[in-house]
Design a protein around this motif. Structure first.
Motif, mmCIF file in Angstrom:
data_model
loop_
_atom_site.group_PDB
_atom_site.id
_atom_site.type_symbol
_atom_site.label_atom_id
_atom_site.label_comp_id
_atom_site.label_asym_id
_atom_site.label_seq_id
_atom_site.Cartn_x
_atom_site.Cartn_y
_atom_site.Cartn_z
ATOM 1 N N THR A 1 -17.828 21.603 -4.405
ATOM 2 C CA THR A 1 -18.309 20.664 -3.379
ATOM 3 C C THR A 1 -18.160 21.214 -1.970
ATOM 4 O O THR A 1 -18.467 20.513 -1.000
ATOM 5 C CB THR A 1 -17.542 19.331 -3.489
ATOM 6 O OG1 THR A 1 -16.138 19.574 -3.357
ATOM 7 C CG2 THR A 1 -17.817 18.650 -4.824
ATOM 8 N N GLY A 2 -17.667 22.466 -1.823
ATOM 9 C CA GLY A 2 -17.557 23.086 -0.505
ATOM 10 C C GLY A 2 -16.470 22.488 0.361
ATOM 11 O O GLY A 2 -16.666 22.323 1.568
ATOM 12 N N ARG A 3 -15.316 22.198 -0.211
ATOM 13 C CA ARG A 3 -14.226 21.573 0.535
ATOM 14 C C ARG A 3 -13.116 22.579 0.848
ATOM 15 O O ARG A 3 -12.995 23.637 0.226
ATOM 16 C CB ARG A 3 -13.653 20.385 -0.250
ATOM 17 C CG ARG A 3 -14.693 19.348 -0.654
ATOM 18 C CD ARG A 3 -15.485 18.833 0.537
ATOM 19 N NE ARG A 3 -16.589 17.976 0.169
ATOM 20 C CZ ARG A 3 -16.650 16.681 0.453
ATOM 21 N NH1 ARG A 3 -15.663 16.096 1.105
ATOM 22 N NH2 ARG A 3 -17.708 15.975 0.091
ATOM 23 N N ARG A 4 -12.293 22.194 1.807
ATOM 24 C CA ARG A 4 -11.258 23.094 2.307
ATOM 25 C C ARG A 4 -10.239 23.444 1.228
ATOM 26 O O ARG A 4 -9.649 24.522 1.239
ATOM 27 C CB ARG A 4 -10.564 22.442 3.499
ATOM 28 C CG ARG A 4 -9.616 23.340 4.256
ATOM 29 C CD ARG A 4 -9.202 22.691 5.563
ATOM 30 N NE ARG A 4 -8.612 21.360 5.340
ATOM 31 C CZ ARG A 4 -8.314 20.517 6.320
ATOM 32 N NH1 ARG A 4 -8.574 20.852 7.570
ATOM 33 N NH2 ARG A 4 -7.779 19.328 6.047
ATOM 34 N N GLY A 5 -10.006 22.546 0.286
ATOM 35 C CA GLY A 5 -9.038 22.809 -0.772
ATOM 36 C C GLY A 5 -9.591 23.612 -1.929
ATOM 37 O O GLY A 5 -8.916 23.770 -2.955
ATOM 38 N N GLY A 6 -10.798 24.157 -1.807
ATOM 39 C CA GLY A 6 -11.384 24.954 -2.870
ATOM 40 C C GLY A 6 -10.694 26.290 -3.041
ATOM 41 O O GLY A 6 -9.956 26.761 -2.172
ATOM 42 N N ILE A 7 -10.950 26.928 -4.169
ATOM 43 C CA ILE A 7 -10.257 28.173 -4.480
ATOM 44 C C ILE A 7 -10.669 29.308 -3.548
ATOM 45 O O ILE A 7 -9.927 30.275 -3.365
ATOM 46 C CB ILE A 7 -10.492 28.549 -5.961
ATOM 47 C CG1 ILE A 7 -9.421 29.518 -6.444
ATOM 48 C CG2 ILE A 7 -11.898 29.108 -6.177
ATOM 49 C CD1 ILE A 7 -9.343 29.652 -7.939
ATOM 50 N N ALA A 8 -11.845 29.222 -2.919
ATOM 51 C CA ALA A 8 -12.274 30.170 -1.884
ATOM 52 C C ALA A 8 -12.421 29.456 -0.546
ATOM 53 O O ALA A 8 -13.253 29.821 0.285
ATOM 54 C CB ALA A 8 -13.586 30.846 -2.283
ATOM 55 N N LYS A 9 -11.597 28.422 -0.340
ATOM 56 C CA LYS A 9 -11.573 27.638 0.898
ATOM 57 C C LYS A 9 -12.911 26.964 1.190
ATOM 58 O O LYS A 9 -13.240 26.681 2.341
ATOM 59 C CB LYS A 9 -11.169 28.520 2.099
ATOM 60 C CG LYS A 9 -9.907 29.336 1.875
ATOM 61 C CD LYS A 9 -8.714 28.449 1.565
ATOM 62 C CE LYS A 9 -7.459 29.296 1.347
ATOM 63 N NZ LYS A 9 -6.295 28.462 0.945
ATOM 64 N N GLY A 10 -13.698 26.741 0.133
ATOM 65 C CA GLY A 10 -14.966 26.043 0.311
ATOM 66 C C GLY A 10 -16.104 26.909 0.803
ATOM 67 O O GLY A 10 -17.184 26.389 1.099
ATOM 68 N N LYS A 11 -15.916 28.216 0.838
ATOM 69 C CA LYS A 11 -16.938 29.107 1.401
ATOM 70 C C LYS A 11 -17.679 29.913 0.333
ATOM 71 O O LYS A 11 -18.625 30.630 0.659
ATOM 72 C CB LYS A 11 -16.300 30.080 2.401
ATOM 73 C CG LYS A 11 -15.692 29.387 3.616
ATOM 74 C CD LYS A 11 -15.121 30.379 4.606
ATOM 75 C CE LYS A 11 -13.924 31.086 4.036
ATOM 76 N NZ LYS A 11 -13.297 31.987 5.026
ATOM 77 N N GLY A 12 -17.262 29.800 -0.921
ATOM 78 C CA GLY A 12 -17.894 30.596 -1.957
ATOM 79 C C GLY A 12 -18.859 29.805 -2.829
ATOM 80 O O GLY A 12 -19.916 30.288 -3.208
#
Length: 557
Positions: free
Chosen positions: A306-317
């Motif tokens: 979902t492109g969020r800050r808590g993502g495994i690539a900080k939401g940028k991948g």
């Protein structure tokens, strides 16, 4: 007693005026009444104890057997009183009579099937009753039920299941040979899962096809209870996670590219079980399952989608670019991950570590020229690299037969040895991966594996998946070769888990996925200032031009 006789006679009169009918039913009731009122132990072995109390290890309920030449139909019943085992052993079965004018069904003594879990607690109970159609010309039929020796608790709950090999993927599920109570073969017709009315597959592995190999993976595998439960949980987690991603994408919460992995879960789980966490792995854009097995969490994966800050690539991948330690992510360029993986294998050999790299690609990427160049260099330098082709039968809307002159992908390495594996069976994949890893670690160079698997969804979210294949084909694979069902039935048939235990895992996994989805939709998006961070590794901060020459962003490693 007089009240029972009166009720029976009154009930018989309302249904049938025949005096003979009422008398014969009265005899049957008297027989049952004598059994139920006979002296017996306060805790007979045929009755289930309180679920909170452990079973006595010296007591096991007897099993009963119907002759195979008796036409019987097995039906599950609800609650009923269970006759003690001593009464069954000493007396013939209580029977009911049938009038000559109608053909009724004769109810035999209920059979109590019981399993004892590893903790010596009752796992489930089910009452099974054979029903026999009686010819109109016969007034009364008695069927004797011979008693089998009781199975010991050690047999009922094996800690390890030894499994032998054949191919369930290339043919329909074979008929079962063991009953749900373990090694007892008294009921070859009713060896079915108590969770579903489907036949259990043979507890066997698939035999691998070999190329330039004298010996292949072993034809027997050992599966412990702990391993089986762990594999089942991971398979279910990947399946539920992908289905939730499909739902969020259709709600337009997940945007961009999204390639789902449901149907192929046994590949990721089996490969991970066959290598070490210190080994390396790189794959294509269908990477959600490998991100989980390589150490990512469901929350991190869902938040990345979902492109969020808590993502495994900080939401940028997003969907195609997820990374963990020793996992170099999904690659958006078809086939590009294969030469990159060979480079990782070269580093393993150069540094002198006893490590290897697993390079995964699909049947569509198998026709890329860079893959054959990589084969050449890996073989020439004897790199510790396992090339794995996940053959899910279709590329981007095209079947493998229409895209490849030869669909024997495990032979594509030519001078590199290869093997073809049932990719829907997690144990087959695990044993083949162990074999391949040992080949690489021994200094023999690379090896090629083809995993025959299947994806339930389309190639990507823009592909409905049914324009080039039928719904019936997908449903047939689901019913015969689903990786979760294969493992579930195997564990139930070998008494390594109960239906209740697996249901508990399902509930826990479902809750975990829902919590992760809630986090993925409420966690804030990364700020614009973080857009250019982590471009380089271990470099001092530097300025990066933004979307126009006047926008300046700072990159932090």
């Amino acid at each position: 007693m007089l009240t029972i006789i009166s009720n029976v006679l009154r009930g018989s009169a309302s249904r049938n005026s025949s005096t003979l009918q009422a008398v014969l039913q009265l005899l049957a009731v008297q027989s049952e009444y004598a059994n139920l009122t006979a002296p017996h132990d306060p805790d007979p072995p045929s009755r289930l104890k309180d679920p909170q109390q452990p079973h006595s290890p010296s007591v096991s309920p007897p099993l009963t057997q119907i002759p195979l030449n008796t036409p019987v139909e097995y039906k599950a019943l609800g609650h009923t009183d269970v006759v003690s085992s001593e009464a069954i052993a000493q007396k013939e079965s209580p029977v009911k009579s049938i009038g000559s004018s109608t053909s009724e069904k004769l109810s035999e003594v209920p059979l109590l099937t019981e399993r004892i879990s590893e903790r010596q607690k009752p796992v489930f109970e089910k009452i099974i009753c054979p029903v026999i159609d009686i010819p109109p010309s016969l007034e009364l039929i008695t069927v004797k039920l011979p008693i089998n020796p009781a199975t010991s608790p050690a047999q009922l709950t094996p800690a390890v299941a030894n499994i032998t090999s054949t191919d369930p993927l290339m043919s329909s599920c074979p008929s079962p040979t063991g009953s749900v109570l373990g090694h007892d073969n008294s009921f070859p017709e009713i060896t079915h899962s108590l969770a579903e009315e489907t036949s259990l597959p043979e507890p066997q592995l698939a035999k691998c096809d070999l190329h330039k190999l004298e010996d292949g993976p072993p034809l027997q595998a050992v599966l412990t209870r702990e391993e089986g439960l762990q594999y089942y949980r991971t398979l279910q987690t990947i399946r539920r996670m992908e289905l939730k991603a499909d739902q969020l994408y259709k709600q337009k919460i997940i945007r961009g590219f999204c390639h789902l992995y449901d149907g192929q879960e046994a590949c990721a789980v089996g490969i991970e079980a066959g290598i070490n966490l210190s080994d390396h792995l790189i794959t294509a854009y269908r990477a959600h399952g490998y991100t989980l097995t390589r150490g990512g969490t469901v929350r991190e994966i869902m938040a990345e989608l979902t492109g969020r800050r808590g993502g495994i690539a900080k939401g940028k991948g997003g969907s195609m670019h997820m990374y963990t330690k020793h996992f170099y992510g999904g690659n958006g360029i078809v086939g590009a991950q294969v030469p990159l993986g060979a480079g990782v294998a070269l580093a393993c050999k150069y540094l002198g570590k006893n490590e290897l790299c697993v390079c995964l690609y699909g049947d569509g990427a198998a026709n890329q020229g860079q893959i054959f160049e990589t084969y050449n260099m890996a073989s020439l330098w004897k790199l510790p690299c396992i090339f794995i082709c996940e053959n899910n039968k279709y590329g981007m809307g095209t079947s493998v037969e229409r895209a490849a002159a030869s669909t024997d992908y495990y032979k594509r390495g030519d001078f590199i040895p290869g093997l073809r594996v049932d990719g829907m069976d997690v144990l087959c994949v695990r044993e083949a991966t162990k074999f391949a890893a040992e080949h690489c670690r021994s200094g023999k160079g690379p090896i090629l594996m083809e995993l025959q698997t299947y994806r339930y969804h389309g190639h990507s979210m823009s592909d409905p998946g049914i324009s080039y294949r039928t719904r019936e084909e997908i449903q047939e694979v689901r019913s015969k070769s689903d990786p979760i069902s294969l493992l579930k039935d195997r564990m139930l048939s070998n008494n390594m888990a109960s239906v209740e235990e697996l249901k508990e895992i399902d509930v826990e996994v479902r809750k975990e996925i829902e919590d992760a989805a809630q986090f993925a939709t409420t966690d804030p998006e990364p700020p614009l200032d973080d857009l250019c961070n982590h471009i380089f590794y271990n470099d001092p901060p530097l300025e990066v031009r933004g979307t126009n020459p006047w926008t300046k962003l700072k990159s932090v490693s």
